[in-house]
Design a protein around this motif. Structure first.
Motif, PDB file in Angstrom:
ATOM      1  N   ASP A  61       0.785  -1.354  -0.058  1.00 23.71           N
ATOM      2  CA  ASP A  61      -0.055  -0.046  -0.045  1.00 23.71           C
ATOM      3  C   ASP A  61       0.921   1.329   0.012  1.00 23.71           C
ATOM      4  N   TYR A  62       1.680   1.231   0.889  1.00 24.93           N
ATOM      5  CA  TYR A  62       2.900   2.474   0.851  1.00 24.93           C
ATOM      6  C   TYR A  62       4.203   1.907   0.905  1.00 24.93           C
ATOM      7  N   ILE A  63       4.938   2.507   0.256  1.00 24.84           N
ATOM      8  CA  ILE A  63       6.445   2.197   0.291  1.00 24.84           C
ATOM      9  C   ILE A  63       7.415   3.662   0.782  1.00 24.84           C
ATOM     10  N   VAL A  64       7.772   3.567   2.265  1.00 26.41           N
ATOM     11  CA  VAL A  64       8.516   4.751   2.435  1.00 26.41           C
ATOM     12  C   VAL A  64      10.060   4.741   2.134  1.00 26.41           C
ATOM     13  N   ILE A  65      10.585   5.587   1.675  1.00 22.57           N
ATOM     14  CA  ILE A  65      12.086   5.598   1.188  1.00 22.57           C
ATOM     15  C   ILE A  65      12.912   6.461   1.969  1.00 22.57           C
ATOM     16  N   ASP A  66      13.817   6.122   2.889  1.00 23.94           N
ATOM     17  CA  ASP A  66      14.501   6.845   3.364  1.00 23.94           C
ATOM     18  C   ASP A  66      15.801   7.363   2.573  1.00 23.94           C
ATOM     19  N   SER A  67      15.816   8.553   2.212  1.00 21.53           N
ATOM     20  CA  SER A  67      16.861   9.087   1.124  1.00 21.53           C
ATOM     21  C   SER A  67      17.914   9.860   1.802  1.00 21.53           C
ATOM     22  N   PRO A  68      19.047   9.679   1.139  1.00 25.27           N
ATOM     23  CA  PRO A  68      20.166  10.732   1.734  1.00 25.27           C
ATOM     24  C   PRO A  68      19.715  12.171   1.545  1.00 25.27           C
ATOM     25  N   PRO A  69      20.564  13.169   2.335  1.00 28.90           N
ATOM     26  CA  PRO A  69      20.332  14.593   1.956  1.00 28.90           C
ATOM     27  C   PRO A  69      20.527  15.012   0.633  1.00 28.90           C
ATOM     28  N   VAL A  70      19.594  15.736   0.253  1.00 29.00           N
ATOM     29  CA  VAL A  70      19.585  16.152  -1.224  1.00 29.00           C
ATOM     30  C   VAL A  70      20.449  17.378  -1.350  1.00 29.00           C
ATOM     31  N   GLY A  71      20.706  18.051  -0.356  1.00 26.80           N
ATOM     32  CA  GLY A  71      21.725  18.952  -0.324  1.00 26.80           C
ATOM     33  C   GLY A  71      23.197  18.751  -0.324  1.00 26.80           C
ATOM     34  N   MET A  72      23.493  17.341  -0.155  1.00 30.18           N
ATOM     35  CA  MET A  72      24.733  16.792   0.115  1.00 30.18           C
ATOM     36  C   MET A  72      25.120  16.035  -1.034  1.00 30.18           C
ATOM     37  N   PHE A  73      24.205  14.884  -1.523  1.00 29.36           N
ATOM     38  CA  PHE A  73      24.366  13.920  -2.627  1.00 29.36           C
ATOM     39  C   PHE A  73      23.230  14.092  -3.742  1.00 29.36           C
ATOM     40  N   ALA A  74      23.427  13.431  -4.936  1.00 28.11           N
ATOM     41  CA  ALA A  74      22.522  13.476  -5.763  1.00 28.11           C
ATOM     42  C   ALA A  74      21.698  12.222  -5.618  1.00 28.11           C
ATOM     43  N   ASP A  75      21.787  11.549  -4.854  1.00 27.77           N
ATOM     44  CA  ASP A  75      21.016  10.244  -4.622  1.00 27.77           C
ATOM     45  C   ASP A  75      19.616  10.713  -4.568  1.00 27.77           C
ATOM     46  N   GLY A  76      19.354  11.765  -3.601  1.00 25.21           N
ATOM     47  CA  GLY A  76      18.068  11.979  -3.608  1.00 25.21           C
ATOM     48  C   GLY A  76      17.111  12.568  -4.903  1.00 25.21           C
ATOM     49  N   ASP A  77      17.853  13.238  -5.640  1.00 22.35           N
ATOM     50  CA  ASP A  77      17.519  13.566  -6.986  1.00 22.35           C
ATOM     51  C   ASP A  77      17.113  12.338  -7.933  1.00 22.35           C
ATOM     52  N   VAL A  78      17.987  11.371  -7.751  1.00 25.45           N
ATOM     53  CA  VAL A  78      17.592   9.979  -8.629  1.00 25.45           C
ATOM     54  C   VAL A  78      16.363   9.345  -8.020  1.00 25.45           C
ATOM     55  N   LEU A  79      16.302   9.378  -6.713  1.00 24.80           N
ATOM     56  CA  LEU A  79      15.070   8.615  -5.855  1.00 24.80           C
ATOM     57  C   LEU A  79      13.958   9.314  -6.096  1.00 24.80           C
ATOM     58  N   ALA A  80      13.941  10.717  -6.570  1.00 24.08           N
ATOM     59  CA  ALA A  80      12.755  11.532  -6.666  1.00 24.08           C
ATOM     60  C   ALA A  80      12.123  11.157  -8.082  1.00 24.08           C
ATOM     61  N   ASP A  81      13.072  10.537  -9.002  1.00 24.05           N
ATOM     62  CA  ASP A  81      12.422  10.158 -10.352  1.00 24.05           C
ATOM     63  C   ASP A  81      11.642   8.873 -10.286  1.00 24.05           C
ATOM     64  N   VAL A  82      11.821   8.109  -9.218  1.00 25.85           N
ATOM     65  CA  VAL A  82      11.107   6.875  -9.338  1.00 25.85           C
ATOM     66  C   VAL A  82      10.051   6.743  -8.122  1.00 25.85           C
ATOM     67  N   ALA A  83      10.118   7.909  -7.255  1.00 22.65           N
ATOM     68  CA  ALA A  83       9.003   7.863  -6.128  1.00 22.65           C
ATOM     69  C   ALA A  83       7.712   8.545  -6.889  1.00 22.65           C
ATOM     70  N   ASP A  84       6.516   8.351  -6.070  1.00 25.88           N
ATOM     71  CA  ASP A  84       5.243   9.300  -6.609  1.00 25.88           C
ATOM     72  C   ASP A  84       4.996  10.502  -5.853  1.00 25.88           C
ATOM     73  N   SER A  85       5.775  10.677  -4.603  1.00 23.27           N
ATOM     74  CA  SER A  85       5.730  12.044  -3.722  1.00 23.27           C
ATOM     75  C   SER A  85       6.738  11.898  -2.849  1.00 23.27           C
TER      76      SER A  85
END
Length: 516
Positions: free
Chosen positions: A398-422
């Motif tokens: 029903d829900y998948i919560v993803i704990d992401s690295p800080p977007v201000g320090m690494f680009a991982d958060g931007d990558v995950l933002a493309d596969v997440a819904d919100s």
């Protein structure tokens, strides 16, 4: 077009406008307490500077005085005549003291080459009293100078005034205190207090003027995002919550306000779905601007809040550079494989996912976390395996919560933002500037995930909540001093991490569809 630009300029000016409602007194106090060493350092520097200045610039001076009564020789002299005579004698006496012969006699009497001080003569008020004063660096020297003047006056001053006679009224005495008194201890203390007070005012003003989020009013005023929830400051040590207790809403030691904040956040997340759409799995990204803002704690508690209401909720710790959920939930929340090994494999079928997942029957939460940091985190998160993993999980969760690295320090958060819904942004009180938060929100909005808003975390105030407290977040080990060794985690006698509630590993015999 002109009207739109003017409206944008007006909105920007309103954000830059200072408001006292944006200032939290706790933040000012915390800023001062955290930097109290600056107050002490400023006081010490000022005190030592005052002491050195006194040693270099201030020289104590001592004054010794002899007083003469000037009387006219005339038998019918009046007090006015005596006063006029005293003034005439004072003028001539001063000229005698400035003479080369008098200075030479005084130097011979003192055994020095040059006169060590100054000698003056003046009339005291409207009287016939003549006061002769000698000032020198030492009290003994001033006393000897006055005595030398008195001894040589009959020889050198007999022709000063034939119509007046001088009688000694007060003999010279050795002065015990400087004539230019300065209290070194009081001066040093005053300089130290003044510098410490100035530093206190500077720190308080810096806390007031800095562009951080200190209150909910400040968040609404400064941020281009909606405030989804406000998580209060939980006290540790002296309150019900111990220093080693986990900051989870399932713990009976946390406050009601802490639990209620995540239930409100859950409601905000549920209401963020577009009205009229059919229920479907939603992948929610939880991130922050920088390390230490508590986004991992918010992610785990949000997942627990969702799991209390929905059938299947999964928490994925995608912060592969420094996994934090294992310190929050414990080692039993980890399956046979970590997320890193799962993403390294070419196929991500249900059985392989189950080996990496763990299920807690007490909380109804499924977790996929990692234990050790990963060097190629960006490569793994941007690979097709991450997309395949979420595609398989979307069918049953029903829900998948993803704990992401800080977007201000690494680009991982931007990558995950493309596969997440919100996505939502965790903002800790008085840590990151509003400008950086707005930039991070804009960066998230550029991805495919819908940006829901911000969660104000660790908000401490003496007016809004029933009690105040302190968070104990695990830090980040990115080489910036935020890290904390896993060996410091709370363990039992067997070496396992102590957590509330037992986690059970899901074996390969269990299929994904069999999850409750």
């Amino acid at each position: 077009m002109i009207h739109r630009e003017a409206k944008g300029i007006k909105a920007m000016n309103q954000k830059n406008e200072f408001r006292w409602a944006d200032v939290e007194p706790w933040c000012v106090l915390r800023m001062v307490l955290r930097n109290c060493w600056m107050l002490i350092l400023a006081a010490l520097i000022a005190g030592m500077g005052a002491k050195l200045a006194l040693d270099w610039l201030w020289t104590p001076e001592y004054t010794s005085t002899i007083t003469y009564a000037v009387l006219s020789k005339s038998a019918s002299a009046t007090s006015r005549a005596n006063y006029n005579a005293a003034n005439e004698v004072a003028v001539k006496y001063s000229s005698m003291l400035e003479s080369h012969l008098m200075k030479e006699r005084i130097c011979q009497a003192l055994g020095v080459d040059t006169l060590p001080g100054t000698i003056t003569a003046q009339v005291e008020g409207e009287t016939n009293l003549l006061q002769v004063s000698a000032t020198a660096p030492s009290s003994r020297m001033a006393f000897e100078m006055v005595r030398a003047v008195d001894a040589h006056y009959p020889e050198l001053g007999q022709h000063i005034d034939q119509n007046a006679v001088l009688h000694v009224m007060t003999n010279a005495q050795v002065s015990m205190w400087p004539s230019n008194p300065v209290n070194p201890r009081r001066t040093v203390l005053f300089a130290a207090v003044l510098a410490g007070g100035a530093m206190l005012v500077a720190l308080a003003w810096f806390s007031v003027a800095r562009d951080t989020i200190q209150t909910r009013s400040g968040a609404r005023h400064k941020l281009d995002a909606e405030v989804l929830a406000v998580v209060p400051h939980e006290k540790r040590g002296r309150g019900r919550l111990g220093r080693k207790d986990k900051l989870l809403l399932t713990s009976p030691m946390v406050s009601f306000f802490f639990q209620e904040s995540f239930f409100r956040l859950r409601t905000a997340v549920e209401q963020a779905a577009e009205p009229g759409t059919a229920p479907q799995c939603r992948v929610l990204l939880v991130t922050s601007v920088t390390a230490g803002e508590g986004k991992s704690t918010v992610a785990s508690n949000l997942a627990l809040a969702l799991a209390k209401k929905h059938r299947a909720v999964m928490l994925i710790d995608a912060d592969l550079r420094n996994p934090t959920q294992i310190r929050i939930l414990g080692r039993k929340a980890m399956g046979k494989q970590g997320l890193e090994r799962l993403l390294q494999e070419e196929s991500s079928d249900a059985n392989r996912i189950m080996e990496a997942a763990a299920y807690d029957e007490a909380t109804n939460l499924v977790t996929i976390i990692s234990e050790a940091p990963c060097r190629n985190a960006a490569k793994l998160l941007s690979s097709q395996n991450m997309g395949r993993l979420l595609s398989v999980l979307r069918k049953t969760m029903d829900y998948i919560v993803i704990d992401s690295p800080p977007v201000g320090m690494f680009a991982d958060g931007d990558v995950l933002a493309d596969v997440a819904d919100s996505a939502l942004l965790v903002v800790r009180q008085d840590v990151v500037s509003a400008c950086d938060i707005n930039d991070a929100a804009d960066a998230i909005s550029q991805g495919k995930a819908a940006f829901l808003g911000c969660v104000l975390n660790n908000m401490q105030t003496g007016f809004r909540f029933g009690r105040t407290s302190a968070y104990g977040y695990g830090g980040y080990g990115y080489g910036y001093g935020y890290g904390r060794n896993y060996s410091n985690a709370n363990t039992d006698s067997t070496g396992e991490v102590v957590v509330g509630g037992g986690y059970e590993e899901i074996t390969v015999d269990v299929t994904l569809e069999e999850l409750p």
